[in-house]
Design a protein around this motif. Structure first.
Motif, PDB file in Angstrom:
ATOM      1  N   ALA A 242     -18.264  20.647  31.899  1.00 38.49           N
ATOM      2  CA  ALA A 242     -18.254  19.739  30.743  1.00 38.49           C
ATOM      3  C   ALA A 242     -19.084  18.492  31.004  1.00 38.49           C
ATOM      4  CB  ALA A 242     -16.826  19.349  30.386  1.00 38.49           C
ATOM      5  N   ARG A 243     -19.169  18.061  32.253  1.00 33.83           N
ATOM      6  CA  ARG A 243     -19.929  16.870  32.632  1.00 33.83           C
ATOM      7  C   ARG A 243     -19.527  15.649  31.810  1.00 33.83           C
ATOM      8  NH1 ARG A 243     -19.662  17.366  36.439  1.00 33.83           N
ATOM      9  NH2 ARG A 243     -21.163  15.785  37.031  1.00 33.83           N
ATOM     10  N   VAL A 244     -18.240  15.346  31.809  1.00 36.07           N
ATOM     11  CA  VAL A 244     -17.732  14.161  31.130  1.00 36.07           C
ATOM     12  C   VAL A 244     -16.892  13.361  32.105  1.00 36.07           C
ATOM     13  CG1 VAL A 244     -16.306  13.270  29.257  1.00 36.07           C
ATOM     14  CG2 VAL A 244     -17.725  15.275  28.876  1.00 36.07           C
ATOM     15  N   GLY A 245     -17.218  12.083  32.240  1.00 34.06           N
ATOM     16  CA  GLY A 245     -16.468  11.193  33.110  1.00 34.06           C
ATOM     17  C   GLY A 245     -16.290   9.845  32.467  1.00 34.06           C
ATOM     18  N   ALA A 246     -15.893   8.881  33.265  1.00 38.97           N
ATOM     19  CA  ALA A 246     -15.676   7.537  32.739  1.00 38.97           C
ATOM     20  C   ALA A 246     -15.883   6.502  33.840  1.00 38.97           C
ATOM     21  CB  ALA A 246     -14.280   7.393  32.153  1.00 38.97           C
ATOM     22  N   LEU A 247     -16.473   5.386  33.453  1.00 39.92           N
ATOM     23  CA  LEU A 247     -16.561   4.203  34.295  1.00 39.92           C
ATOM     24  C   LEU A 247     -15.538   3.216  33.757  1.00 39.92           C
ATOM     25  CD1 LEU A 247     -18.104   2.597  36.510  1.00 39.92           C
ATOM     26  CD2 LEU A 247     -19.586   1.758  34.684  1.00 39.92           C
ATOM     27  N   ILE A 248     -14.667   2.716  34.622  1.00 39.81           N
ATOM     28  CA  ILE A 248     -13.525   1.920  34.183  1.00 39.81           C
ATOM     29  C   ILE A 248     -13.433   0.656  35.030  1.00 39.81           C
ATOM     30  CG2 ILE A 248     -11.001   1.896  33.919  1.00 39.81           C
ATOM     31  CD1 ILE A 248     -11.376   5.084  33.884  1.00 39.81           C
ATOM     32  N   SER A 249     -13.315  -0.481  34.375  1.00 44.31           N
ATOM     33  CA  SER A 249     -13.130  -1.741  35.100  1.00 44.31           C
ATOM     34  C   SER A 249     -12.607  -2.803  34.147  1.00 44.31           C
ATOM     35  CB  SER A 249     -14.440  -2.212  35.727  1.00 44.31           C
ATOM     36  OG  SER A 249     -14.237  -3.427  36.440  1.00 44.31           O
ATOM     37  N   ARG A 250     -11.828  -3.736  34.702  1.00 46.37           N
ATOM     38  CA  ARG A 250     -11.388  -4.896  33.931  1.00 46.37           C
ATOM     39  C   ARG A 250     -12.345  -6.072  34.100  1.00 46.37           C
ATOM     40  NH1 ARG A 250      -6.078  -3.066  36.049  1.00 46.37           N
ATOM     41  NH2 ARG A 250      -4.891  -2.175  34.301  1.00 46.37           N
ATOM     42  N   ASN A 251     -13.421  -5.865  34.860  1.00 47.20           N
ATOM     43  CA  ASN A 251     -14.441  -6.894  35.024  1.00 47.20           C
ATOM     44  C   ASN A 251     -15.397  -6.797  33.834  1.00 47.20           C
ATOM     45  OD1 ASN A 251     -16.910  -8.251  35.765  1.00 47.20           O
ATOM     46  ND2 ASN A 251     -16.184  -8.276  37.874  1.00 47.20           N
ATOM     47  N   SER A 252     -15.194  -7.669  32.839  1.00 45.38           N
ATOM     48  CA  SER A 252     -15.975  -7.585  31.599  1.00 45.38           C
ATOM     49  C   SER A 252     -17.458  -7.826  31.841  1.00 45.38           C
ATOM     50  CB  SER A 252     -15.439  -8.588  30.568  1.00 45.38           C
ATOM     51  OG  SER A 252     -15.509  -9.917  31.066  1.00 45.38           O
ATOM     52  N   GLY A 253     -17.786  -8.664  32.816  1.00 45.88           N
ATOM     53  CA  GLY A 253     -19.193  -8.912  33.125  1.00 45.88           C
ATOM     54  C   GLY A 253     -19.882  -7.662  33.621  1.00 45.88           C
ATOM     55  N   LEU A 254     -19.222  -6.937  34.514  1.00 49.74           N
ATOM     56  CA  LEU A 254     -19.788  -5.690  35.017  1.00 49.74           C
ATOM     57  C   LEU A 254     -19.970  -4.685  33.888  1.00 49.74           C
ATOM     58  CD1 LEU A 254     -20.524  -3.736  37.406  1.00 49.74           C
ATOM     59  CD2 LEU A 254     -18.141  -3.005  37.281  1.00 49.74           C
ATOM     60  N   MET A 255     -18.973  -4.554  33.018  1.00 51.81           N
ATOM     61  CA  MET A 255     -19.048  -3.562  31.959  1.00 51.81           C
ATOM     62  C   MET A 255     -20.150  -3.896  30.954  1.00 51.81           C
ATOM     63  SD  MET A 255     -16.936  -1.428  33.061  1.00 51.81           S
ATOM     64  CE  MET A 255     -16.628  -0.229  31.764  1.00 51.81           C
ATOM     65  N   LYS A 256     -20.422  -5.162  30.741  1.00 50.93           N
ATOM     66  CA  LYS A 256     -21.544  -5.536  29.864  1.00 50.93           C
ATOM     67  C   LYS A 256     -22.872  -5.112  30.482  1.00 50.93           C
ATOM     68  CE  LYS A 256     -19.247  -9.497  27.691  1.00 50.93           C
ATOM     69  NZ  LYS A 256     -19.200 -10.989  27.604  1.00 50.93           N
ATOM     70  N   GLN A 257     -22.999  -5.261  31.784  1.00 45.87           N
ATOM     71  CA  GLN A 257     -24.223  -4.821  32.451  1.00 45.87           C
ATOM     72  C   GLN A 257     -24.340  -3.295  32.410  1.00 45.87           C
ATOM     73  OE1 GLN A 257     -26.360  -7.182  33.239  1.00 45.87           O
ATOM     74  NE2 GLN A 257     -24.783  -8.682  32.683  1.00 45.87           N
ATOM     75  N   ALA A 258     -23.213  -2.610  32.634  1.00 46.93           N
ATOM     76  CA  ALA A 258     -23.229  -1.142  32.639  1.00 46.93           C
ATOM     77  C   ALA A 258     -23.602  -0.588  31.275  1.00 46.93           C
ATOM     78  CB  ALA A 258     -21.864  -0.618  33.078  1.00 46.93           C
ATOM     79  N   LEU A 259     -23.210  -1.287  30.200  1.00 49.64           N
ATOM     80  CA  LEU A 259     -23.524  -0.818  28.859  1.00 49.64           C
ATOM     81  C   LEU A 259     -25.039  -0.774  28.630  1.00 49.64           C
ATOM     82  CD1 LEU A 259     -22.494   0.108  26.105  1.00 49.64           C
ATOM     83  CD2 LEU A 259     -22.329  -2.312  25.435  1.00 49.64           C
ATOM     84  N   LYS A 260     -25.779  -1.635  29.290  1.00 48.86           N
ATOM     85  CA  LYS A 260     -27.233  -1.600  29.165  1.00 48.86           C
ATOM     86  C   LYS A 260     -27.775  -0.234  29.583  1.00 48.86           C
ATOM     87  CE  LYS A 260     -27.753  -6.524  30.396  1.00 48.86           C
ATOM     88  NZ  LYS A 260     -28.311  -7.454  31.420  1.00 48.86           N
ATOM     89  N   ILE A 261     -27.239   0.296  30.687  1.00 46.22           N
ATOM     90  CA  ILE A 261     -27.702   1.594  31.182  1.00 46.22           C
ATOM     91  C   ILE A 261     -27.231   2.696  30.241  1.00 46.22           C
ATOM     92  CG2 ILE A 261     -27.642   3.204  33.126  1.00 46.22           C
ATOM     93  CD1 ILE A 261     -27.162   0.787  34.957  1.00 46.22           C
ATOM     94  N   CYS A 262     -25.995   2.580  29.753  1.00 49.56           N
ATOM     95  CA  CYS A 262     -25.492   3.580  28.809  1.00 49.56           C
ATOM     96  C   CYS A 262     -26.348   3.619  27.542  1.00 49.56           C
ATOM     97  CB  CYS A 262     -24.037   3.276  28.451  1.00 49.56           C
ATOM     98  SG  CYS A 262     -22.871   3.527  29.809  1.00 49.56           S
ATOM     99  N   GLN A 263     -26.777   2.467  27.076  1.00 48.90           N
ATOM    100  CA  GLN A 263     -27.638   2.436  25.898  1.00 48.90           C
ATOM    101  C   GLN A 263     -29.018   2.998  26.212  1.00 48.90           C
ATOM    102  OE1 GLN A 263     -27.513  -1.642  24.533  1.00 48.90           O
ATOM    103  NE2 GLN A 263     -25.585  -1.342  23.430  1.00 48.90           N
ATOM    104  N   ALA A 264     -29.514   2.742  27.411  1.00 44.63           N
ATOM    105  CA  ALA A 264     -30.845   3.233  27.780  1.00 44.63           C
ATOM    106  C   ALA A 264     -30.876   4.751  27.866  1.00 44.63           C
ATOM    107  CB  ALA A 264     -31.275   2.625  29.110  1.00 44.63           C
ATOM    108  N   ARG A 265     -29.774   5.370  28.284  1.00 47.62           N
ATOM    109  CA  ARG A 265     -29.728   6.833  28.324  1.00 47.62           C
ATOM    110  C   ARG A 265     -29.138   7.398  27.031  1.00 47.62           C
ATOM    111  NH1 ARG A 265     -24.461   6.724  27.532  1.00 47.62           N
ATOM    112  NH2 ARG A 265     -23.023   7.231  29.229  1.00 47.62           N
ATOM    113  N   LEU A 266     -28.962   6.554  26.046  1.00 42.36           N
ATOM    114  CA  LEU A 266     -28.542   6.872  24.691  1.00 42.36           C
ATOM    115  C   LEU A 266     -27.056   7.211  24.598  1.00 42.36           C
ATOM    116  CD1 LEU A 266     -31.644   8.890  23.434  1.00 42.36           C
ATOM    117  CD2 LEU A 266     -31.220   6.427  23.383  1.00 42.36           C
TER     118      LEU A 266
END
Length: 396
Positions: A242-266
């Motif tokens: 299935a190739r489905v996972g999750a990145l999980i953190s309560r560090n909102s700053g990290l998750m905002k940075q990670a979203l950039k990569i998620c948007q770049a890979r669509l």
């Protein structure tokens, strides 16, 4: 043509290295018992296939970059039941746990940084770290000590000005070791005191065999800004494809940075996320049955190893792997020989040589990872073949 220095530092996966030799053996009519790869043979719950079958839309468009709502809701619900609720922005859908880890490292590591990882470790960690330009600084362990490492005196001397994070797997791959809560707290405390991230790969969380409650590094409130969890449906629900996972953190700053990569890979694949969301609806009886089955297999594999003179191995406490020191000179050479020259009644066995799970040169050369993912009778025969192979190899 020139290739990047980063990709040249990467090696092919030792888990799949011997696939061509296995193909050649099968072409000669040899049956192979695969203990080399963590591909469960437990049936994937029908909920996944039903959800995909019943999905319909006029256009299969892009999913939201952070994940489809059904999947994000399912993951949030799972962590609420675990007693560790996470804010809406604290979960990002990824293409398996591998992409979640890759994104986390890309957000944290720069060229020349260091990542502390207890060795032996999952081999792909080395590839993901190398592609950031960082280096793994191993936390040494030994088979004789059961691969324990969560002690201040082992970890703190390895921290320097380039250290950015500690990466752990709990339960462990390849060792099958499970951290106690006291050991988890040691790691959380060190991370907070030294300003480090703790990247906790918890994809085998359901598979522990000592009766302990499920655990997560998210439990430690004082380390909320430090903890990043890697999760996946691959092993939890026997849904590796299935190739489905999750990145999980309560560090909102990290998750905002990670979203950039998620948007770049669509986005992660829509259909797989819909199917994965349905998997989280299975009841606790599913996990109880699967855990019981893997515990039987663990006991079978361990008992088979203990009948081989000279093997060093502690009984694994979780996941579905064990790491053993074998009474041979080199498991790489041994594995190739097992595929090219050995068979008993037209059968042989395949495991993963241990050296590729280490960053320290020369370590693990006579160790092997065994994935006990075969049905009971097949696993018993595989351990018999391993014993016969070791005896024949050492008599050459």
């Amino acid at each position: 043509m020139k290739f990047s220095s980063k990709i040249l530092k990467c090696e092919l996966s030792p888990i799949r290295k011997f696939a061509p030799y296995a193909a050649a053996a099968r072409a000669r009519g040899i049956a192979i018992y695969p203990l080399n790869i963590g591909q469960p043979d437990i049936a994937t719950p029908n909920e996944y296939f039903d959800a995909v079958k019943n999905f319909s839309t006029p256009v299969l468009g892009y999913a939201p970059s952070d994940g489809v709502p059904e999947y994000l809701d399912a993951v949030h619900g799972y962590y609420e039941k675990l007693g560790q609720p996470v804010d809406r922005g604290g979960v990002l859908a990824t293409e398996g746990g591998s992409e979640a880890l890759s994104i986390a490292l890309e957000c944290i590591l720069d060229e020349g940084d260091e990542l502390l990882v207890p060795e032996p470790f999952y081999t792909n960690y080395a590839t993901f770290a190398a592609l950031t330009g960082a280096e793994i600084r191993p936390i040494p362990t030994t088979p004789e000590e059961g691969f324990r490492y969560a002690e201040r005196e082992r970890i703190e001397p390895l921290i320097n000005e380039r250290t950015r994070a500690i990466l752990i797997t709990n339960p462990g791959n390849p060792t099958g070791s499970v951290l106690t809560r006291a050991e988890m707290r040691v790691i959380a405390d060190i991370a907070v005191e030294r300003g480090l991230f703790v990247i906790s790969d918890e994809v085998y969380r359901e598979f522990t065999y000592g009766g302990e409650a499920m655990a997560s590094m998210l439990e430690f409130e004082h380390a909320h800004d430090n903890v990043v969890v890697i999760d996946s449906v691959s092993k939890r629900f026997s849904a590796c494809g299935a190739r489905v996972g999750a990145l999980i953190s309560r560090n909102s700053g990290l998750m905002k940075q990670a979203l950039k990569i998620c948007q770049a890979r669509l986005c992660a694949a829509t259909l797989d996320q819909v199917g994965a969301a349905a998997l989280y609806s299975v009841g606790p009886e599913y996990f109880a049955a699967v855990r019981e089955e893997y515990q039987r297999r663990r006991d079978t594999a361990y008992a088979g190893l203990m009948r081989i003179p000279g093997v060093v191995c502690r009984r694994p406490e979780g996941a579905f792997y064990l790491m053993a020191k074998l009474p041979i000179d080199n498991t790489d050479t041994f594995q190739q020989w097992m595929l090219e020259e050995f068979s008993d009644r037209g059968e042989t066995v395949m495991l993963t040589p241990g050296e590729g799970f280490y960053a320290t040169p020369g370590k693990g050369v006579n160790e092997a990872r065994i994935a006990y993912v075969l049905e009971q009778d097949r696993l018993e025969r595989a351990m018999e073949l391993l014993a016969l192979g070791i005896e024949a190899y050492n008599k050459r």
